[in-house]
Design a protein around this motif. Structure first.
Motif, PDB file in Angstrom:
ATOM      1  N   LEU A  80      18.193 129.633  26.368  1.00  0.00           N
ATOM      2  CA  LEU A  80      18.025 130.459  25.172  1.00  0.00           C
ATOM      3  C   LEU A  80      19.079 131.600  25.362  1.00  0.00           C
ATOM      4  O   LEU A  80      19.398 132.248  26.554  1.00  0.00           O
ATOM      5  CB  LEU A  80      16.604 130.984  25.188  1.00  0.00           C
ATOM      6  CG  LEU A  80      15.558 130.106  25.012  1.00  0.00           C
ATOM      7  CD1 LEU A  80      14.247 130.730  24.984  1.00  0.00           C
ATOM      8  CD2 LEU A  80      15.806 129.109  23.835  1.00  0.00           C
ATOM      9  N   PRO A  82      20.158 135.466  23.963  1.00  0.00           N
ATOM     10  CA  PRO A  82      19.376 136.559  23.504  1.00  0.00           C
ATOM     11  C   PRO A  82      20.356 136.925  22.163  1.00  0.00           C
ATOM     12  O   PRO A  82      21.364 137.052  22.384  1.00  0.00           O
ATOM     13  CB  PRO A  82      19.486 137.350  24.513  1.00  0.00           C
ATOM     14  CG  PRO A  82      20.330 137.092  25.305  1.00  0.00           C
ATOM     15  CD  PRO A  82      20.688 135.501  25.247  1.00  0.00           C
ATOM     16  N   ARG A  83      19.459 137.225  21.013  1.00  0.00           N
ATOM     17  CA  ARG A  83      20.210 137.770  20.150  1.00  0.00           C
ATOM     18  C   ARG A  83      19.560 139.356  19.525  1.00  0.00           C
ATOM     19  O   ARG A  83      18.945 139.231  18.532  1.00  0.00           O
ATOM     20  CB  ARG A  83      20.042 136.956  18.882  1.00  0.00           C
ATOM     21  CG  ARG A  83      20.997 135.541  19.074  1.00  0.00           C
ATOM     22  CD  ARG A  83      22.390 136.006  18.867  1.00  0.00           C
ATOM     23  NE  ARG A  83      23.282 134.713  18.895  1.00  0.00           N
ATOM     24  CZ  ARG A  83      23.541 134.247  20.114  1.00  0.00           C
ATOM     25  NH1 ARG A  83      23.509 135.147  21.290  1.00  0.00           N
ATOM     26  NH2 ARG A  83      24.370 133.023  20.155  1.00  0.00           N
ATOM     27  N   SER A  87      17.230 141.092  16.095  1.00  0.00           N
ATOM     28  CA  SER A  87      15.755 141.305  16.520  1.00  0.00           C
ATOM     29  C   SER A  87      15.449 142.683  16.094  1.00  0.00           C
ATOM     30  O   SER A  87      15.918 143.519  15.384  1.00  0.00           O
ATOM     31  CB  SER A  87      15.613 141.203  18.136  1.00  0.00           C
ATOM     32  OG  SER A  87      16.084 140.367  18.677  1.00  0.00           O
ATOM     33  N   TRP A  90      14.100 145.222  20.365  1.00  0.00           N
ATOM     34  CA  TRP A  90      14.226 144.644  21.338  1.00  0.00           C
ATOM     35  C   TRP A  90      13.808 145.136  22.672  1.00  0.00           C
ATOM     36  O   TRP A  90      13.115 144.505  23.535  1.00  0.00           O
ATOM     37  CB  TRP A  90      15.541 144.462  21.505  1.00  0.00           C
ATOM     38  CG  TRP A  90      15.951 143.684  22.558  1.00  0.00           C
ATOM     39  CD1 TRP A  90      16.339 143.973  23.815  1.00  0.00           C
ATOM     40  CD2 TRP A  90      16.286 142.156  22.850  1.00  0.00           C
ATOM     41  NE1 TRP A  90      16.623 142.819  24.932  1.00  0.00           N
ATOM     42  CE2 TRP A  90      16.307 141.814  24.008  1.00  0.00           C
ATOM     43  CE3 TRP A  90      16.215 141.069  21.847  1.00  0.00           C
ATOM     44  CZ2 TRP A  90      16.966 140.370  24.395  1.00  0.00           C
ATOM     45  CZ3 TRP A  90      16.485 139.823  22.129  1.00  0.00           C
ATOM     46  CH2 TRP A  90      16.592 139.205  23.629  1.00  0.00           C
ATOM     47  N   ILE A  98      12.043 132.090  18.455  1.00  0.00           N
ATOM     48  CA  ILE A  98      13.182 131.211  18.983  1.00  0.00           C
ATOM     49  C   ILE A  98      13.617 130.311  17.910  1.00  0.00           C
ATOM     50  O   ILE A  98      12.643 129.409  17.489  1.00  0.00           O
ATOM     51  CB  ILE A  98      12.662 130.465  20.201  1.00  0.00           C
ATOM     52  CG1 ILE A  98      12.076 131.675  21.309  1.00  0.00           C
ATOM     53  CG2 ILE A  98      13.731 129.810  20.918  1.00  0.00           C
ATOM     54  CD1 ILE A  98      11.257 130.892  22.489  1.00  0.00           C
ATOM     55  N   ARG A 531      11.701 139.704  19.745  1.00  0.00           N
ATOM     56  CA  ARG A 531      12.991 139.289  20.417  1.00  0.00           C
ATOM     57  C   ARG A 531      13.336 138.013  19.909  1.00  0.00           C
ATOM     58  O   ARG A 531      12.524 137.313  19.753  1.00  0.00           O
ATOM     59  CB  ARG A 531      12.858 139.113  21.874  1.00  0.00           C
ATOM     60  CG  ARG A 531      12.499 140.659  22.448  1.00  0.00           C
ATOM     61  CD  ARG A 531      12.751 140.573  24.017  1.00  0.00           C
ATOM     62  NE  ARG A 531      12.573 141.547  24.755  1.00  0.00           N
ATOM     63  CZ  ARG A 531      12.786 141.844  25.943  1.00  0.00           C
ATOM     64  NH1 ARG A 531      13.036 141.074  26.781  1.00  0.00           N
ATOM     65  NH2 ARG A 531      12.746 143.194  26.615  1.00  0.00           N
ATOM     66  N   TYR A 533      15.761 134.686  20.021  1.00  0.00           N
ATOM     67  CA  TYR A 533      16.809 133.916  20.873  1.00  0.00           C
ATOM     68  C   TYR A 533      17.018 132.722  20.161  1.00  0.00           C
ATOM     69  O   TYR A 533      16.430 132.126  19.066  1.00  0.00           O
ATOM     70  CB  TYR A 533      15.816 133.367  22.009  1.00  0.00           C
ATOM     71  CG  TYR A 533      15.365 134.461  22.904  1.00  0.00           C
ATOM     72  CD1 TYR A 533      16.218 134.759  24.121  1.00  0.00           C
ATOM     73  CD2 TYR A 533      13.984 135.378  22.646  1.00  0.00           C
ATOM     74  CE1 TYR A 533      15.756 135.782  24.880  1.00  0.00           C
ATOM     75  CE2 TYR A 533      13.809 136.296  23.543  1.00  0.00           C
ATOM     76  CZ  TYR A 533      14.651 136.620  24.679  1.00  0.00           C
ATOM     77  OH  TYR A 533      14.273 137.694  25.618  1.00  0.00           O
ATOM     78  N   ASP A 567      23.234 136.536  28.979  1.00  0.00           N
ATOM     79  CA  ASP A 567      22.724 135.163  28.715  1.00  0.00           C
ATOM     80  C   ASP A 567      22.309 134.443  29.949  1.00  0.00           C
ATOM     81  O   ASP A 567      21.394 133.584  30.093  1.00  0.00           O
ATOM     82  CB  ASP A 567      24.324 134.352  28.284  1.00  0.00           C
ATOM     83  CG  ASP A 567      24.584 134.851  26.907  1.00  0.00           C
ATOM     84  OD1 ASP A 567      23.551 135.322  26.071  1.00  0.00           O
ATOM     85  OD2 ASP A 567      25.772 134.870  26.696  1.00  0.00           O
ATOM     86  N   VAL A 570      18.758 135.506  30.917  1.00  0.00           N
ATOM     87  CA  VAL A 570      17.712 134.694  30.314  1.00  0.00           C
ATOM     88  C   VAL A 570      17.527 133.384  30.904  1.00  0.00           C
ATOM     89  O   VAL A 570      16.292 132.737  31.307  1.00  0.00           O
ATOM     90  CB  VAL A 570      17.960 134.614  28.958  1.00  0.00           C
ATOM     91  CG1 VAL A 570      17.200 133.776  28.219  1.00  0.00           C
ATOM     92  CG2 VAL A 570      17.832 135.887  28.251  1.00  0.00           C
ATOM     93  N   LEU A 580       9.506 136.153  29.218  1.00  0.00           N
ATOM     94  CA  LEU A 580      10.775 136.627  28.648  1.00  0.00           C
ATOM     95  C   LEU A 580      10.597 138.046  28.322  1.00  0.00           C
ATOM     96  O   LEU A 580      11.557 138.887  27.874  1.00  0.00           O
ATOM     97  CB  LEU A 580      10.860 135.724  27.339  1.00  0.00           C
ATOM     98  CG  LEU A 580      11.675 134.328  27.610  1.00  0.00           C
ATOM     99  CD1 LEU A 580      11.878 133.673  26.416  1.00  0.00           C
ATOM    100  CD2 LEU A 580      13.195 134.575  28.639  1.00  0.00           C
TER     101      LEU A 580
END
Length: 667
Positions: A80, A82-83, A87, A90, A98, A531, A533, A567, A570, A580
């Protein structure tokens, strides 16, 4: 001896095939030789309980079932990403959204969330029989492949219809569609079973098309003994139906272990209890504290309610008490007879005015004499004008303000669509589930657990997340949600995928809830963030034998170009089974970020690490660990290719080993 850096990708987790074999080896070592299972030996060890492979057994079967089951045991191969930019809050939120295929995401979450989820609510795609089915696990079959597997075509591919066959073409097509749908659902529910706590509950929405098959499928996965109910949701009438209005949906409810809930009773507040009690107090005051007049006014209040008002379920609470220590409280008079003949419960109960024994049912009274004497003293026994009328016991509404839920309910679905149109704009997402209905059932099956974790892996517009936030806003709870939604394309202005709609609905609903909390001067610490993902291929390059990988210089770095330290973090958390949303701190050391996850796991993905830089990182890591040293073992993860040479890597491992670190991993 220096500790080894074990690659995190070599580890296995619960429910994966390798872990299943390891578990069998511990229980039946004689049946597992060199990592393979001898089924004949295993069958001998299980005795008469082992069913031969060719035995006829009861249960749901379909072509492709074994392959669908195998999919649930495969380890996840992706990660996954992360973005934070898409979000909300965060750094502080504990909610997850997700985007990606839910089977792979569920496999990724399995290590960190096994036995952690309180409720799974899903509203999977209904099998409408069309060609729009989009889930593809590399196991769906064509019509011809299905017919061959089912024995309807011979080895040459000829369709075996023959004279006298009752298998019409539409039945064949229908069977193929059922097969595809079941093969999609089976592995996902198998993995989901791992994620539920022993006290966990799963709720699956479904319509008539697959209800029967889904019931059998869930009996197989969760156990028929753990079935709770098939709840019927009446959602409105459709007068253009040819036969009956297709307005009914269902929710199949199972628990993971009925034994773990032996002492649990699911109860929910009776509708409108507070308003009913308030009406009783008002009737008492307006009557001049006259019991008879107040009761007459209370009955008039009930008569004034609309027939469909849900409070009418409590209409029998129509009398106002004025003689006990609780004036103005609403009650109803319940009978006092024993349900069965009981000679020991036959005794005289004297009427307070006439002094004569009150009329007793031949079975006797429901209470023993000592209990009856206590109720008399509390003013809770209501007598008639004389001894000929049987007395009753007062049941107060405020003492019985909860009830069991009925497995049939009515809520018009149009209300949910209207609210979503107001939130997102008209027709952005059609036929959403009702967040108020979902909130009600989540609250019921968790018994208002304020810390429950709720998972929905067919998230759609995000109804479940909205429902969880509403519940928290109502009672100040800390429930959290994890939503998974496929990156399915949509043709809507401003939205590329359904997952885009999911996130935007949660953003707007969160702002709406937070705004209302502020206006009401209530606690504004409700978690309205998430969050985000997105599912992607692993950060570790897969070996594919391409010329670039055959070039040793090009293959020195085993990680995908462009991936960040976040990245890698995660993926490391997923592989090691870390939540997470675990507390995270980060500090810069020797030109790269050192991550600290709750003091039990550290990660450093720096590159070009020399002996000197390795010593610097090791010293900093030890000092940070010692600031809040606990009793738990501590794991350290590094980039496998981050060291300039083996000497730097060995020195780093030796320094950590000497400082008491017990587990070293690499990615």
């Amino acid at each position: 001896m220096t500790l080894d850096f074990t690659p995190v990708n070599d580890l296995t987790g619960p429910g994966e095939a390798k872990s299943n074999i390891d578990l069998l080896a511990r229980i039946f070592p004689d049946a597992v030789v060199d990592g393979t299972v001898d089924l004949d030996v295993l069958r001998d060890l299980l005795g008469d309980s082992a069913v031969p492979s060719n035995a006829e057994t009861f249960g749901l079967r379909w072509p492709g079932m074994a392959e669908a089951r195998r999919l649930s045991t495969l380890p996840a191969t992706g990660t996954l990403l992360p973005r934070p930019e898409e979000s909300v809050d965060w750094d502080s939120t504990r909610n997850l959204v997700i985007e990606g295929d839910n089977l792979e995401v569920l496999r990724l979450l399995r290590r960190g969330y096994t036995n952690k989820v309180d409720v799974i609510y899903i509203d999977p795609p209904y099998n409408t029989g069309g060609n729009e089915f989009i889930y593809d696990d590399k196991r769906t079959t064509s019509q011809a492949e299905h017919e061959t597997a089912a024995g309807q075509r011979d080895d040459e591919g000829a369709l075996q219809v023959g004279a006298g066959s009752d298998r019409a073409q539409d039945r064949k097509a229908g069977a193929s569609r059922h097969t595809t749908w079941l093969s999609m659902m089976y592995p996902r529910l198998l993995v989901a079973h791992h994620l539920l706590k022993e006290t966990g509950v799963v709720v699956v929405a479904i319509d008539d098309t697959e209800h029967a098959r889904l019931k059998l499928l869930m009996d197989r996965i969760f156990g028929a003994e753990n079935f709770i109910a098939s709840v019927t949701w009446q959602g409105g009438r459709k007068n253009d139906a040819h036969f009956l209005s297709p307005s009914t949906d269902y929710m199949l409810i199972y628990v993971k272990d009925i034994g773990a809930l032996a002492n649990v009773r699911w109860r929910e507040p009776k509708p409108g209890v507070d308003s009913i009690l308030a009406a009783g107090r008002k009737a008492w005051a307006d009557s001049g504290e006259d019991e008879a007049v107040a009761t007459k006014q209370m009955k008039a209040w009930w008569a004034g309610l609309a027939p469909e008002d849900p409070r009418r379920a409590s209409e029998h609470y129509s009398q106002i008490d004025g003689n006990s220590g609780r004036p103005g409280v609403v009650y109803f008079g319940d009978n006092l007879r024993s349900p069965n003949p009981r000679p020991n419960l036959c005794y005289e109960l004297l009427h307070p005015v006439t002094g004569k024994p009150a009329n007793m049912h031949p079975n006797g009274w429901v209470y023993e004499q000592t209990r009856m004497t206590q109720l008399l003293a509390e003013g809770r026994i209501r007598f008639g004008l004389d001894e000929t009328t049987r007395p009753t016991v007062k049941r107060y509404l405020d003492e019985t303000s909860t009830q069991t839920a009925l497995p049939v309910f009515y809520t018009d679905r149009r209300a949910a669509s209207k609210r979503l149109d107001e939130l997102l704009g008209k027709d952005v997402f059609t036929f959403p589930k009702d967040e108020k209905v979902i909130a009600r059932w989540i609250d019921l099956v968790t018994q208002s657990n304020p810390d429950a974790l709720i998972l929905d892996f067919f998230a759609g517009s995000g109804t479940t997340g909205h429902a969880v936030m509403d519940l928290n806003a109502a009672d100040g709870g800390n429930r959290r949600y994890a939503l998974i939604q496929l990156d399915e394309s949509v043709e809507k202005d401003g939205y590329d995928t359904i997952a885009d709609i999911t996130r935007e609905r949660l953003r707007r609903a969160g702002r709406q809830i937070a705004s209302k909390q502020t206006r009401d001067a209530a606690d504004t610490d409700i978690d309205t963030g998430f969050r985000s993902y997105r599912l992607a291929s692993s950060n570790v390059k897969a070996w594919d034998g391409t010329p670039d990988q055959l070039n040793l210089l090009e293959a020195v770095d085993n990680l995908v170009a462009g991936r960040t330290g976040d990245d890698l973090l995660v993926e490391m958390m997923l592989r090691l089974g870390v939540d997470l949303t675990a507390p995270l701190e980060a500090r810069e050391v020797a030109g790269s970020t050192l991550y600290n996850l709750a003091g039990t796991l550290y990660a450093y993905f720096g590159t070009d690490i020399t002996v000197e830089r390795a010593d610097e990182v090791a010293r900093f890591l030890v000092a940070w660990r010692d600031e809040n040293r606990g009793d738990a073992d501590t794991t350290v993860v590094v980039r496998d290719t981050g060291f300039v040479d083996s000497a730097a890597k060995l020195n780093f491992a030796a320094a950590l080993e000497q400082a008491g670190f017990t587990t070293l991993r690499s990615i």
